[in-house]
Design a protein around this motif. Structure first.
Motif, PDB file in Angstrom:
ATOM      1  N   GLY A 339       0.804  -1.221   0.000  1.00  0.00           N
ATOM      2  CA  GLY A 339       0.000   0.000   0.000  1.00  0.00           C
ATOM      3  C   GLY A 339       0.833   1.264   0.000  1.00  0.00           C
ATOM      4  N   ASP A 340       0.495   2.184   0.930  1.00  0.00           N
ATOM      5  CA  ASP A 340       1.190   3.471   1.013  1.00  0.00           C
ATOM      6  C   ASP A 340       2.661   3.310   1.357  1.00  0.00           C
ATOM      7  N   GLN A 341       3.027   2.174   1.972  1.00  0.00           N
ATOM      8  CA  GLN A 341       4.424   1.958   2.362  1.00  0.00           C
ATOM      9  C   GLN A 341       5.331   1.775   1.150  1.00  0.00           C
ATOM     10  N   VAL A 342       4.741   1.489  -0.017  1.00  0.00           N
ATOM     11  CA  VAL A 342       5.532   1.331  -1.243  1.00  0.00           C
ATOM     12  C   VAL A 342       6.352   2.593  -1.519  1.00  0.00           C
ATOM     13  N   GLY A 343       5.799   3.748  -1.172  1.00  0.00           N
ATOM     14  CA  GLY A 343       6.477   5.016  -1.404  1.00  0.00           C
ATOM     15  C   GLY A 343       7.802   5.141  -0.669  1.00  0.00           C
ATOM     16  N   ARG A 344       7.987   4.369   0.394  1.00  0.00           N
ATOM     17  CA  ARG A 344       9.237   4.427   1.155  1.00  0.00           C
ATOM     18  C   ARG A 344      10.405   3.814   0.384  1.00  0.00           C
ATOM     19  N   CYS A 345      10.093   3.099  -0.701  1.00  0.00           N
ATOM     20  CA  CYS A 345      11.153   2.475  -1.512  1.00  0.00           C
ATOM     21  C   CYS A 345      11.516   3.309  -2.733  1.00  0.00           C
ATOM     22  N   SER A 346      10.844   4.432  -2.938  1.00  0.00           N
ATOM     23  CA  SER A 346      10.961   5.152  -4.211  1.00  0.00           C
ATOM     24  C   SER A 346      12.377   5.648  -4.507  1.00  0.00           C
ATOM     25  N   THR A 347      13.157   5.946  -3.480  1.00  0.00           N
ATOM     26  CA  THR A 347      14.506   6.484  -3.710  1.00  0.00           C
ATOM     27  C   THR A 347      15.601   5.439  -3.501  1.00  0.00           C
ATOM     28  N   LEU A 348      15.214   4.195  -3.207  1.00  0.00           N
ATOM     29  CA  LEU A 348      16.197   3.158  -2.928  1.00  0.00           C
ATOM     30  C   LEU A 348      16.717   2.526  -4.211  1.00  0.00           C
ATOM     31  N   VAL A 349      17.945   2.061  -4.158  1.00  0.00           N
ATOM     32  CA  VAL A 349      18.527   1.333  -5.287  1.00  0.00           C
ATOM     33  C   VAL A 349      19.277   0.130  -4.749  1.00  0.00           C
ATOM     34  N   VAL A 350      19.510  -0.837  -5.628  1.00  0.00           N
ATOM     35  CA  VAL A 350      20.314  -1.997  -5.258  1.00  0.00           C
ATOM     36  C   VAL A 350      21.706  -1.515  -4.848  1.00  0.00           C
ATOM     37  N   GLY A 351      22.185  -2.037  -3.724  1.00  0.00           N
ATOM     38  CA  GLY A 351      23.480  -1.614  -3.193  1.00  0.00           C
ATOM     39  C   GLY A 351      23.366  -0.716  -1.984  1.00  0.00           C
ATOM     40  N   ASP A 352      22.204  -0.065  -1.789  1.00  0.00           N
ATOM     41  CA  ASP A 352      21.992   0.754  -0.593  1.00  0.00           C
ATOM     42  C   ASP A 352      21.964  -0.130   0.654  1.00  0.00           C
ATOM     43  N   ILE A 353      22.546   0.378   1.737  1.00  0.00           N
ATOM     44  CA  ILE A 353      22.420  -0.285   3.037  1.00  0.00           C
ATOM     45  C   ILE A 353      21.375   0.491   3.827  1.00  0.00           C
TER      46      ILE A 353
END
Length: 463
Positions: A339-353
């Protein structure tokens, strides 16, 4: 001509006032600014209007105009009136000086009064209140003060322990300390109107609880580390709600409540469960429905998908879902954002810790995964590094005019990469129109020199 100090202060306050107005009230304000040509108001952003108002009306006239507008639309609550009042008072004093010596008067200062007395004079309200409700409340409080009615009686206090056990009957109040606040979170009403809420970890000397506070204006008013009294909470099942009908009084630091470190820790835990941080191995071996915090490196991220889930009365509804895989030294696990929590991934990329709080373990067909909850937060620990190199592009996962997900060989592994479609089209020498996927497939496979951060390609040159 540069703005003077007074103009800068007024512009800053006016900007804050306009930001507090709902969309409907903002439009009413524009309509009532009849001294300003329509062409100057049409399609203007909120942060553009303060300068336009001051330019056309000047400082003194714009202060008076905004005072009348806020009375009319109406916004008579402390959130906007506290921003406006210093400028109105200063202008009134200046006018009185020009008229001659004024008669002595005694001004009251709610900051010097006892907390309960100040609370009777002031009530925080949300922007959803109507004029009739505000007038009715004001008349009721004034009448009670004059007649020695209910407002003059001390409010019966209820402990947090009682609140957790039996709720909060009308007229009773709880006193305690705001230990921690969550961030401000948007939600939609049944009428699809966007509003805001946040959570508060609250404690007294008997226990700790979580309050749900509605209304954006209260986010700045309710501060961590301060004591408050809440009267007439709305109890809705396990939720304790602070609404526009709740009386809120800020108390002094000399409030006779001693809150133990254990209760403060418990109150914090109701907002952000960040202790202990589970290793991924421990998360996979935990009992189902255990809430936890985990930390790891993103090794894989799926695109957002629409998933059918069971809604109320077993009806199926569709919600957004995004899955990512986190890895640490002990293993890897799938984390699902709903749901709305999907937005918390919008700026993440593979390799981020990252560190992910308030996730809940779920077992399905023998495999343990983690699901987001309404309290989930994502905190960056370390961004993926920027690097350059060559990749061999061998396939397409999906393609749109905005972005394209590719499959490519890099460091002898097949990985997924995301790139803006306009960068890809420029590198491959075709226009961004028609069937982009067909055009890319006609070029494949091909090698490219890329600059990337994690799995995000920031620059690409076809070789």
């Amino acid at each position: 001509m540069k703005p003077n100090k007074e103009e800068k202060k007024w512009k800053k306050a006016l900007t804050c006032i306009i930001e507090e107005l709902s969309k409907n009230l903002f439009e009413k304000m524009l309509h009532l600014l009849d001294d300003i040509p329509k062409s100057k108001k049409k399609n203007k952003l909120r942060d553009e209007m303060p300068q336009i108002i001051i330019q056309h009306l000047g400082i003194k006239k714009s202060i008076l105009k905004m005072k009348n507008i806020l009375e009319a639309i109406p916004r008579r609550d402390s959130v906007v009136q506290d921003l406006l009042r210093p400028f109105v008072d200063k202008q009134s004093k200046s006018t009185e000086k020009n008229k001659g010596p004024k008669r002595p008067c005694v001004e009251s200062d709610t900051e010097d009064e006892e907390p309960e007395a100040a609370a009777k004079k002031r009530k925080y309200v949300s922007e959803s209140e109507t004029e009739s409700e505000e007038d009715r409340e004001e008349k009721k409080h004034q009448s009670d003060k004059e007649n020695g009615g209910p407002s003059c009686k001390p409010c019966r206090r209820q402990t947090v322990q009682d609140l957790n056990a039996t709720g909060c009957p009308p007229g009773k109040a709880i006193m305690g300390k705001v230990i921690q606040k969550s961030g401000l979170r948007p939600y939609e009403t049944k009428k699809k109107e966007k509003h805001f809420l946040f959570f508060v970890g609250f404690a007294d000397d008997t226990g700790a609880t979580r309050l749900t506070v509605y209304g954006r204006p209260l986010f700045d008013k309710i501060q961590e580390g301060h004591f408050y009294k809440f009267t007439d909470l709305l109890i809705d099942g396990e939720y304790k709600k602070v609404t526009c009908n709740t009386d809120i009084s800020k108390l002094g630091h000399n409030t006779p409540l001693i809150i133990s470190a254990d209760l403060e820790m418990k109150a914090k835990g109701l907002i952000n469960i960040q202790w202990p941080v589970f290793s991924i191995a421990a998360a996979k071996n935990s009992q189902e429905k255990t809430e936890m915090t985990i930390e790891g490196t993103i090794t894989d991220m799926n695109n957002v998908e629409n998933k059918k889930v069971k809604g109320a009365r077993t009806r199926k509804t569709t919600t957004k879902l995004r899955k990512l895989t986190l890895q640490d030294a002990s293993g890897s696990i799938r984390v699902c954002f709903w749901g709305d929590q999907v937005g918390r991934c919008s700026t993440l990329v593979v390799g981020d810790i990252i560190r992910v709080t308030n996730v809940r373990s779920t077992e399905f067909m023998g495999t343990m995964s983690l699901n987001s909850t309404g309290m989930t937060s994502v905190y960056p620990v370390k961004d993926a590094s920027v690097q350059t190199g060559q990749i061999n592009i061998i396939g397409i996962v999906n393609a749109s005019k905005k972005e394209t997900t590719l499959e490519a060989e890099h460091n002898q592994q097949t990985q997924k990469f995301v790139v803006e479609s306009k960068l890809l089209a420029k590198a491959c020498g075709f226009r961004l129109e028609g069937d982009i996927e067909d055009k890319l497939l006609a070029k494949m496979p091909f090698r490219a020199e890329v600059t990337m951060r994690g799995n995000i390609i920031e620059a690409i040159t076809k070789m």
